[in-house]
Motif scaffolding. Structure first.
Motif, PDB file in Angstrom:
ATOM      1  N   SER A  53       0.832  -1.209   0.000  1.00  0.00           N
ATOM      2  CA  SER A  53       0.000   0.000   0.000  1.00  0.00           C
ATOM      3  C   SER A  53       0.866   1.257   0.000  1.00  0.00           C
ATOM      4  CB  SER A  53      -0.971   0.005   1.174  1.00  0.00           C
ATOM      5  OG  SER A  53      -0.296   0.228   2.382  1.00  0.00           O
ATOM      6  N   CYS A  54       1.971   1.221   0.730  1.00  0.00           N
ATOM      7  CA  CYS A  54       2.884   2.374   0.730  1.00  0.00           C
ATOM      8  C   CYS A  54       3.495   2.592  -0.647  1.00  0.00           C
ATOM      9  CB  CYS A  54       4.000   2.168   1.755  1.00  0.00           C
ATOM     10  SG  CYS A  54       3.593   2.685   3.406  1.00  0.00           S
TER      11      CYS A  54
ATOM     12  N   GLY B 249       2.589   5.773  -2.656  1.00  0.00           N
ATOM     13  CA  GLY B 249       3.750   6.638  -2.836  1.00  0.00           C
ATOM     14  C   GLY B 249       3.995   6.965  -4.296  1.00  0.00           C
TER      15      GLY B 249
ATOM     16  N   MET C  12       7.335   7.384   1.230  1.00  0.00           N
ATOM     17  CA  MET C  12       6.452   6.228   1.314  1.00  0.00           C
ATOM     18  C   MET C  12       7.027   5.036   0.554  1.00  0.00           C
ATOM     19  SD  MET C  12       2.774   8.143   1.010  1.00  0.00           S
ATOM     20  CE  MET C  12       1.829   6.685   0.742  1.00  0.00           C
TER      21      MET C  12
ATOM     22  N   ASN D 220       9.601   3.640   2.726  1.00  0.00           N
ATOM     23  CA  ASN D 220       8.938   2.847   3.769  1.00  0.00           C
ATOM     24  C   ASN D 220       8.585   1.461   3.248  1.00  0.00           C
ATOM     25  OD1 ASN D 220       9.043   5.027   5.464  1.00  0.00           O
ATOM     26  ND2 ASN D 220       6.866   5.472   5.370  1.00  0.00           N
ATOM     27  N   ALA D 221       8.068   1.405   2.025  1.00  0.00           N
ATOM     28  CA  ALA D 221       7.708   0.122   1.432  1.00  0.00           C
ATOM     29  C   ALA D 221       8.938  -0.770   1.290  1.00  0.00           C
ATOM     30  CB  ALA D 221       7.056   0.341   0.073  1.00  0.00           C
TER      31      ALA D 221
ATOM     32  N   ALA E 143       5.639   5.574   9.348  1.00  0.00           N
ATOM     33  CA  ALA E 143       4.349   5.817   8.709  1.00  0.00           C
ATOM     34  C   ALA E 143       3.809   7.214   8.999  1.00  0.00           C
ATOM     35  CB  ALA E 143       3.336   4.770   9.161  1.00  0.00           C
TER      36      ALA E 143
ATOM     37  N   THR F   8      -1.745   9.885   1.311  1.00  0.00           N
ATOM     38  CA  THR F   8      -0.746   9.537   2.319  1.00  0.00           C
ATOM     39  C   THR F   8      -1.387   8.868   3.524  1.00  0.00           C
ATOM     40  OG1 THR F   8      -0.871  11.771   3.243  1.00  0.00           O
ATOM     41  CG2 THR F   8       0.908  11.327   1.676  1.00  0.00           C
TER      42      THR F   8
ATOM     43  N   GLY G 233      -2.354   5.290   2.290  1.00  0.00           N
ATOM     44  CA  GLY G 233      -1.147   4.526   1.980  1.00  0.00           C
ATOM     45  C   GLY G 233      -0.369   4.106   3.208  1.00  0.00           C
ATOM     46  N   ASN G 234      -0.370   4.920   4.232  1.00  0.00           N
ATOM     47  CA  ASN G 234       0.402   4.613   5.442  1.00  0.00           C
ATOM     48  C   ASN G 234      -0.416   3.952   6.532  1.00  0.00           C
ATOM     49  OD1 ASN G 234       3.074   5.599   4.834  1.00  0.00           O
ATOM     50  ND2 ASN G 234       2.126   7.603   4.729  1.00  0.00           N
TER      51      ASN G 234
ATOM     52  N   ALA H  50       0.717   0.299   7.138  1.00  0.00           N
ATOM     53  CA  ALA H  50       2.061   0.291   7.716  1.00  0.00           C
ATOM     54  C   ALA H  50       2.012   0.705   9.184  1.00  0.00           C
ATOM     55  CB  ALA H  50       2.987   1.209   6.929  1.00  0.00           C
TER      56      ALA H  50
END
Length: 174
Positions: free
Chosen positions: A43-44, A48, A66, A69-70, A111, A123, A126-127, A130
């Motif tokens: 999802s990140c 992102g 992001m 992060n992924a 996140a 955002t 997406g986060n 996470a």
């Protein structure tokens, strides 16, 4: 790959299993956290990439963060997704040795940063997974819930102590 690199993940696997067993995580909860980490990474990455398709520099910075992060989530939770990276197994075993509260703080902090950079729906969505992965690790750091019998026993002992104190003060006044 050298023979030392091949032996390191095999030698560190029992340590990682022992560390999570020490914390009281069951096998299904450990897998739940890992699956949440992989889904959070996906999802990140998608959000992102979508966030980078703009002209606003803060959105682009949040999107790049992001995607980073992924990558970190995939590297720590699913090193088999990063087979082309030589140090993926070493990073994964090192991440497995971290305590649950450390992982929780790290994942939640990762996140929250893009959301603070650019507060948009992309955002946030997406986060969210996470961040939920960090929350799952945080809940495992709290430990198991006690059973009702031990709580009732503790409550009964506390009640007896309170009654003894109360009768002791009343006898002292008379």
């Amino acid at each position: 790959m050298s023979s030392q690199d091949e032996q390191f993940p095999a030698a560190a696997a029992p340590e990682a299993a022992a560390a999570s067993a020490e914390e009281g995580m069951t096998w299904w909860y450990r897998w739940l956290c890992r699956i949440a980490g992989v889904i959070g990474g996906m999802s990140c990455a998608c959000a992102g990439l979508w966030n980078c398709v703009t002209i606003n520099p803060l959105n682009i910075a949040a999107g790049v963060w992001m995607m980073l992060n992924a990558f970190v989530l995939f590297l720590c939770e699913a090193p088999f997704c990063c087979q082309f990276i030589e140090f993926a197994n070493a990073v994964s075993t090192r991440a497995d040795r971290l305590r649950a509260w450390q992982k929780a703080a790290f994942y939640c902090g990762m996140a929250v940063f893009p959301v603070m950079l650019s507060l948009t729906l992309t955002t946030l969505v997406g986060n969210a997974i996470a961040f939920a992965t960090g929350v799952l690790y945080g809940l495992s750091a709290l430990g198991k819930k006690g059973d009702a019998i031990s709580y009732a026993r503790i409550h009964q002992q506390q009640k007896q102590m309170d009654e003894e104190k109360l009768t002791g003060t009343l006898e002292g006044q008379a």
